[in-house]
Design a protein around this motif. Sequence first.
Motif, PDB file in Angstrom:
ATOM      1  N   VAL A  90       3.023  28.158  23.370  1.00 54.58           N
ATOM      2  CA  VAL A  90       2.453  26.835  23.393  1.00 54.58           C
ATOM      3  C   VAL A  90       3.044  25.917  22.515  1.00 54.58           C
ATOM      4  O   VAL A  90       3.675  26.109  21.516  1.00 54.58           O
ATOM      5  N   SER A  91       3.459  24.657  23.187  1.00 56.69           N
ATOM      6  CA  SER A  91       4.414  23.712  22.274  1.00 56.69           C
ATOM      7  C   SER A  91       3.795  22.168  22.568  1.00 56.69           C
ATOM      8  O   SER A  91       2.731  22.233  23.426  1.00 56.69           O
ATOM      9  N   ASP A  92       4.305  21.387  21.789  1.00 57.50           N
ATOM     10  CA  ASP A  92       3.899  19.874  21.973  1.00 57.50           C
ATOM     11  C   ASP A  92       2.382  19.658  21.430  1.00 57.50           C
ATOM     12  O   ASP A  92       1.596  18.827  22.272  1.00 57.50           O
ATOM     13  N   LEU A  93       1.678  20.702  20.735  1.00 57.84           N
ATOM     14  CA  LEU A  93       0.300  20.547  20.416  1.00 57.84           C
ATOM     15  C   LEU A  93       0.157  18.797  19.998  1.00 57.84           C
ATOM     16  O   LEU A  93       0.968  18.612  19.037  1.00 57.84           O
ATOM     17  N   ILE A  94      -1.127  18.323  20.271  1.00 55.21           N
ATOM     18  CA  ILE A  94      -1.105  16.732  19.920  1.00 55.21           C
ATOM     19  C   ILE A  94      -2.324  16.980  18.769  1.00 55.21           C
ATOM     20  O   ILE A  94      -3.373  17.456  18.772  1.00 55.21           O
ATOM     21  N   TYR A  95      -1.994  16.294  17.640  1.00 54.21           N
ATOM     22  CA  TYR A  95      -3.026  16.229  16.544  1.00 54.21           C
ATOM     23  C   TYR A  95      -2.175  14.693  15.620  1.00 54.21           C
ATOM     24  O   TYR A  95      -1.136  14.477  15.859  1.00 54.21           O
ATOM     25  N   VAL A  96      -3.144  14.516  14.716  1.00 57.45           N
ATOM     26  CA  VAL A  96      -2.918  13.350  13.889  1.00 57.45           C
ATOM     27  C   VAL A  96      -1.700  13.701  13.221  1.00 57.45           C
ATOM     28  O   VAL A  96      -1.437  14.916  12.461  1.00 57.45           O
ATOM     29  N   GLN A  97      -0.902  12.716  12.674  1.00 56.84           N
ATOM     30  CA  GLN A  97       0.562  12.952  11.980  1.00 56.84           C
ATOM     31  C   GLN A  97       0.184  12.424  10.540  1.00 56.84           C
ATOM     32  O   GLN A  97      -0.657  12.166  10.013  1.00 56.84           O
ATOM     33  N   ASP A  98       1.373  12.671   9.527  1.00 55.19           N
ATOM     34  CA  ASP A  98       1.307  12.131   8.347  1.00 55.19           C
ATOM     35  C   ASP A  98       1.083  10.623   8.173  1.00 55.19           C
ATOM     36  O   ASP A  98       1.572  10.093   9.262  1.00 55.19           O
ATOM     37  N   VAL A  99       0.431  10.072   7.023  1.00 54.16           N
ATOM     38  CA  VAL A  99       0.231   8.801   6.808  1.00 54.16           C
ATOM     39  C   VAL A  99       1.396   8.121   6.443  1.00 54.16           C
ATOM     40  O   VAL A  99       2.060   8.486   5.647  1.00 54.16           O
ATOM     41  N   GLU A 100       1.620   6.901   7.118  1.00 60.30           N
ATOM     42  CA  GLU A 100       2.780   6.006   6.717  1.00 60.30           C
ATOM     43  C   GLU A 100       1.982   5.010   5.804  1.00 60.30           C
ATOM     44  O   GLU A 100       0.959   4.201   6.307  1.00 60.30           O
ATOM     45  N   PRO A 101       2.440   4.755   4.557  1.00 57.32           N
ATOM     46  CA  PRO A 101       1.661   3.753   3.547  1.00 57.32           C
ATOM     47  C   PRO A 101       1.770   2.467   4.140  1.00 57.32           C
ATOM     48  O   PRO A 101       2.608   2.002   4.794  1.00 57.32           O
ATOM     49  N   LEU A 102       0.770   1.604   3.577  1.00 55.52           N
ATOM     50  CA  LEU A 102       0.499   0.257   4.143  1.00 55.52           C
ATOM     51  C   LEU A 102       0.151  -0.741   2.860  1.00 55.52           C
ATOM     52  O   LEU A 102      -0.245   0.012   1.718  1.00 55.52           O
ATOM     53  N   PRO A 103       0.640  -2.023   2.491  1.00 55.59           N
ATOM     54  CA  PRO A 103       0.284  -2.658   1.408  1.00 55.59           C
ATOM     55  C   PRO A 103      -1.296  -2.538   1.313  1.00 55.59           C
ATOM     56  O   PRO A 103      -2.090  -2.463   2.034  1.00 55.59           O
ATOM     57  N   GLN A 104      -1.408  -2.449  -0.322  1.00 58.14           N
ATOM     58  CA  GLN A 104      -2.899  -2.245  -0.668  1.00 58.14           C
ATOM     59  C   GLN A 104      -3.498  -3.466  -0.771  1.00 58.14           C
ATOM     60  O   GLN A 104      -3.532  -4.127  -1.882  1.00 58.14           O
ATOM     61  N   VAL A 105      -4.063  -3.742   0.412  1.00 56.60           N
ATOM     62  CA  VAL A 105      -4.827  -5.221   0.408  1.00 56.60           C
ATOM     63  C   VAL A 105      -6.075  -4.950   0.962  1.00 56.60           C
ATOM     64  O   VAL A 105      -6.363  -4.261   2.045  1.00 56.60           O
ATOM     65  N   PHE A 106      -7.111  -5.731   0.195  1.00 58.84           N
ATOM     66  CA  PHE A 106      -8.639  -5.446   0.666  1.00 58.84           C
ATOM     67  C   PHE A 106      -8.963  -6.149   2.051  1.00 58.84           C
ATOM     68  O   PHE A 106      -8.432  -7.159   2.475  1.00 58.84           O
ATOM     69  N   ASP A 107      -9.578  -5.186   2.610  1.00 61.52           N
ATOM     70  CA  ASP A 107      -9.939  -5.514   4.013  1.00 61.52           C
ATOM     71  C   ASP A 107     -11.475  -5.938   4.263  1.00 61.52           C
ATOM     72  O   ASP A 107     -12.255  -4.845   4.150  1.00 61.52           O
ATOM     73  N   PRO A 108     -11.875  -7.036   4.113  1.00 59.28           N
ATOM     74  CA  PRO A 108     -13.147  -7.428   4.192  1.00 59.28           C
ATOM     75  C   PRO A 108     -14.078  -6.925   5.337  1.00 59.28           C
ATOM     76  O   PRO A 108     -15.309  -6.405   5.325  1.00 59.28           O
ATOM     77  N   ASP A 109     -13.418  -6.963   6.402  1.00 59.65           N
ATOM     78  CA  ASP A 109     -14.176  -6.482   7.674  1.00 59.65           C
ATOM     79  C   ASP A 109     -14.471  -5.111   7.603  1.00 59.65           C
ATOM     80  O   ASP A 109     -15.487  -4.333   8.297  1.00 59.65           O
ATOM     81  N   ASN A 110     -13.535  -4.312   6.702  1.00 55.95           N
ATOM     82  CA  ASN A 110     -14.113  -2.678   6.726  1.00 55.95           C
ATOM     83  C   ASN A 110     -14.428  -2.409   5.347  1.00 55.95           C
ATOM     84  O   ASN A 110     -14.395  -1.150   4.958  1.00 55.95           O
ATOM     85  N   ASN A 111     -14.536  -3.355   4.674  1.00 59.19           N
ATOM     86  CA  ASN A 111     -14.994  -3.234   3.159  1.00 59.19           C
ATOM     87  C   ASN A 111     -14.384  -2.138   2.391  1.00 59.19           C
ATOM     88  O   ASN A 111     -14.876  -1.264   1.814  1.00 59.19           O
ATOM     89  N   GLY A 112     -13.030  -1.974   2.476  1.00 59.52           N
ATOM     90  CA  GLY A 112     -12.277  -1.050   1.603  1.00 59.52           C
ATOM     91  C   GLY A 112     -10.549  -1.554   1.706  1.00 59.52           C
ATOM     92  O   GLY A 112     -10.260  -2.689   2.417  1.00 59.52           O
ATOM     93  N   PHE A 113     -10.060  -0.582   1.513  1.00 61.36           N
ATOM     94  CA  PHE A 113      -8.491  -0.679   1.248  1.00 61.36           C
ATOM     95  C   PHE A 113      -7.987   0.050   2.356  1.00 61.36           C
ATOM     96  O   PHE A 113      -8.373   1.397   2.541  1.00 61.36           O
ATOM     97  N   ALA A 114      -6.807  -0.264   2.804  1.00 61.91           N
ATOM     98  CA  ALA A 114      -6.102   0.711   3.959  1.00 61.91           C
ATOM     99  C   ALA A 114      -5.019   1.476   3.141  1.00 61.91           C
ATOM    100  O   ALA A 114      -4.129   0.777   2.508  1.00 61.91           O
ATOM    101  N   ALA A 115      -5.158   2.722   3.149  1.00 58.84           N
ATOM    102  CA  ALA A 115      -4.207   3.669   2.550  1.00 58.84           C
ATOM    103  C   ALA A 115      -2.863   3.733   3.448  1.00 58.84           C
ATOM    104  O   ALA A 115      -1.819   4.013   2.849  1.00 58.84           O
TER     105      ALA A 115
END
Length: 896
Positions: free
Chosen positions: A709-734
């Motif tokens: 079995v090859s090419d299983l699909i799953y979420v990958q490692d996180v790519e960082p984003l600027p730490q800016v508060f997002d009021p719509d989601n009431n938090g910070f995007a890591a």
Amino acid sequence: MAGCEGIFSTPPSGARRFRPAWLVLAGLALSPAAFADPEDDARRHYRAGMDAAKVQDYDTALQEFLVAQSLYSKPQTLFNIGLAYARKGQPADAVAYFEQAIALLDDLPGRSLLYVGAAYASAGQLERAQATYQEALARDPSVKEQVEPILAALAARLEAAAAPPPAEVAAPVASAPAAAATAAFQESSMEAREQQAAELAQISEDLAQRSLQAEPDPMEGTVGPPVEAPPPEEAAPEVQAPDDDAFFVEAYQRVVVTASRYGQDPLDSPSTVSILTAEDIRLSGASNIPDLLRRVAGVDVMSLSAGQSDVSIRGFNREMSNKVLVLVDGRSVYLDILAAPIWSTLSIGLHEIERIEIIRGPGSAVYGANAMTGVINIITRTPGTGENVVSGEGGSPGYGQGTALVTGRSGATAYRLSGGFHQTGRWTKDADIGDDSALNVTFGETDLALQTVRADGRLDRTFGDKGFASLSAGYVEGLSEFFVFGALGDYGQDFTNSYVRGDIAWGPVHLRSFWNALRAQAGPWLQYDGGRDLLTRSDSDVFDLELETNGSFETGRLAHRFNLGVGYRYKQVEWGYLEGGGTPISENHFNAFGQDQVSIGPVNVVGSLRVDKHPLVAIQHTISPRGAVVARVAERTTLRVTGGTSFRAPSLMESYLDLNQLTDADGVFVRTLGDRQLLPERTVTGELGLHDESTRYHRADLVGYVNRVSDLIYVQDVEPLPQVFDPDNNGFAAGATRFGNLTPVYTGVGAELDTTFFPADGLDLYANLNVQRIFEDDGQDVVPDGSTSLVKGNVGVAYRTPWRVDVAVHNHFMSAQTWRLRSFDDAGQLTVTEQPLPARNIAVARITARPTPDESLELGLTAWNLGHLLGGDAFREHPEGQLVSSRLYGTLTYRF
């Protein structure tokens, strides 16, 4: 075509197509004696009768055929009983059984009718003998040279009998067994299912071929009525008793339709197949389809909640397991949003199922995407067959289920209507929720994991000699709890799901279409006051159309059986978690497939190929071949070698997701995205299998396999984003992550042993064992993947006692596991942690009683997971799932 199985399947290889009269006789295969499905017992007695007939022990043959007929009614058995009586010199009884058989076998080959005509003549019924021989000649002109002298002699005898008034001849009186069988068959339903008609067509074809080799003189030995004999030159030759080769060799042949998209003996299947019958379901103690599937070798069932179980074949189980294609009468029922089935959305109940066929191994060469590790085809009862049913169940925890089913027939039209409800309590509560709690239950009540109501119906009609049409529809609404991937965890949905399906066929050409529609509101099962609201609306529509044909031809000494098909699938989804926040997304899919089975003596060589055109995937990644060689090494033993590839296409969620997913840290979320460039997951499989039915007392499968079995699909490692508060989601995007194809390659090596024994009438024993190890190779290290149990096994016994009481006990075992779970840490980064699960055991006991003389009323008591019920510990089947406890419930069923 993933749609004809179970509604309009084609005959087994080598069989010729008969008129719809075959559909009538096939219906009896679905109408066993009350509450018994001892088809294996009947098969054993039938084969014993055949063995006795071969050595001309017709007394024993007759008794064995009579027992087989009493256990499970079959028209071929009636015919054999008639032949046995004829051999014993009892023409009156022979005629009684022949007439019952002919009423159902009106497409009996002309050469077979010679034996019926001989019985009429021996019983002194010369006019019927004459009519039967004339019908034999009309059906098979090749018997002309044999039949014309007999007809001439009969005409002379009848003319001589008509000259003076003949003495009154008493009608032959059938024996008590014959009379009883006649009465029973007057009440039998007669219905169409071409997949079972296929086996009967094959049997009659074999009979006709054998008759070509040994042509008896059907008038030899005739005992005429007491009339003046004709002149010597006009005297009829004597009737010769039917030769032993005239007996139907097999009346209880098992047929599968899923492996090759047409009916065939499991011995000839190019894939490993298991069959669960209606009787298996009745005595299983299962309250839902996944629990029923636990007893199948190589099938993994994992319950994270009482409302939803995830099912896989030969490993790779996970939340929302998506590598097994689930069909209902050949119609795919997976949700295209997730590419996975949610069992609560099915509009049928267990009482409507005739059997379930489970194909273990790649199925994409026949069914396309998502048949990656296997196929589960749920085949429902043919309209007009069996009894009407009213059933209710109730028990703990919070469990209740009810079903009403009516079925009938009027001429060429048959119908089936059903309705029901299902409720299941949660295994455990995640939190105590009171009036002052900050947690709220998003769906229903805290104690319920599943609550649905459903309705389903189907209408079938035959037209002329070749035509068939079917219309079916279903609707279910309710709420269910299920677990989704990663940190989303425990979810629920309030939904309605419906379908409409139409089939039309003329001869070997079959057109099938269906529409599946899901309307749902989904979100976390529990949410905090003031927290981020993840409730979302999803609407999904799928339209599917397939056209298929089949045929046969010969090239020299090679016999070919082929089937070809093309298909189209349209998908449209509106879901707040996808790109555009609910803007409709649509896809168009096309496919074409072909299969050819080449028979060379006892060896069948099968080649299959399917190509799917996916809007996001290059066509070279969706080509699925399969090849198999199946050799009859003995009369009832086959050796099989199979190799092939299969794939799972990315789901709509994996391709288009755009969701801010919560993490374990307050106020921190990770943006999770789909990827339109994903490759399909792919497996390459090789199998070596031995299927053995060499005795009347057992069936056995031994299979060894390797999966890559090859090419299983799953979420990958996180790519960082600027730490800016997002009021719509009431938090910070890591950061942001997306679905991707994993680098490691997984190799699974395993073996399966599956055995069933039926040593005595009413007693069935089964045992199976699956040993498997999966290895993960990331290019540097090779490590075992412990999320799949090394050992899985089942053992069970069912006994249908002579006192209208049935008892069944089953045990399911899975060895310890170690799961490697992916999640996000406080910083929003992807982490992998190992969590062990101990071995687990589920024991089930069921007892049923039928207190009334007509056996129409059945009372049952089921204990599921006896260990916990008797004081043992509950257990988890996934590290993040709920503790699985026990069920105790009673059943009341009335059949009429």
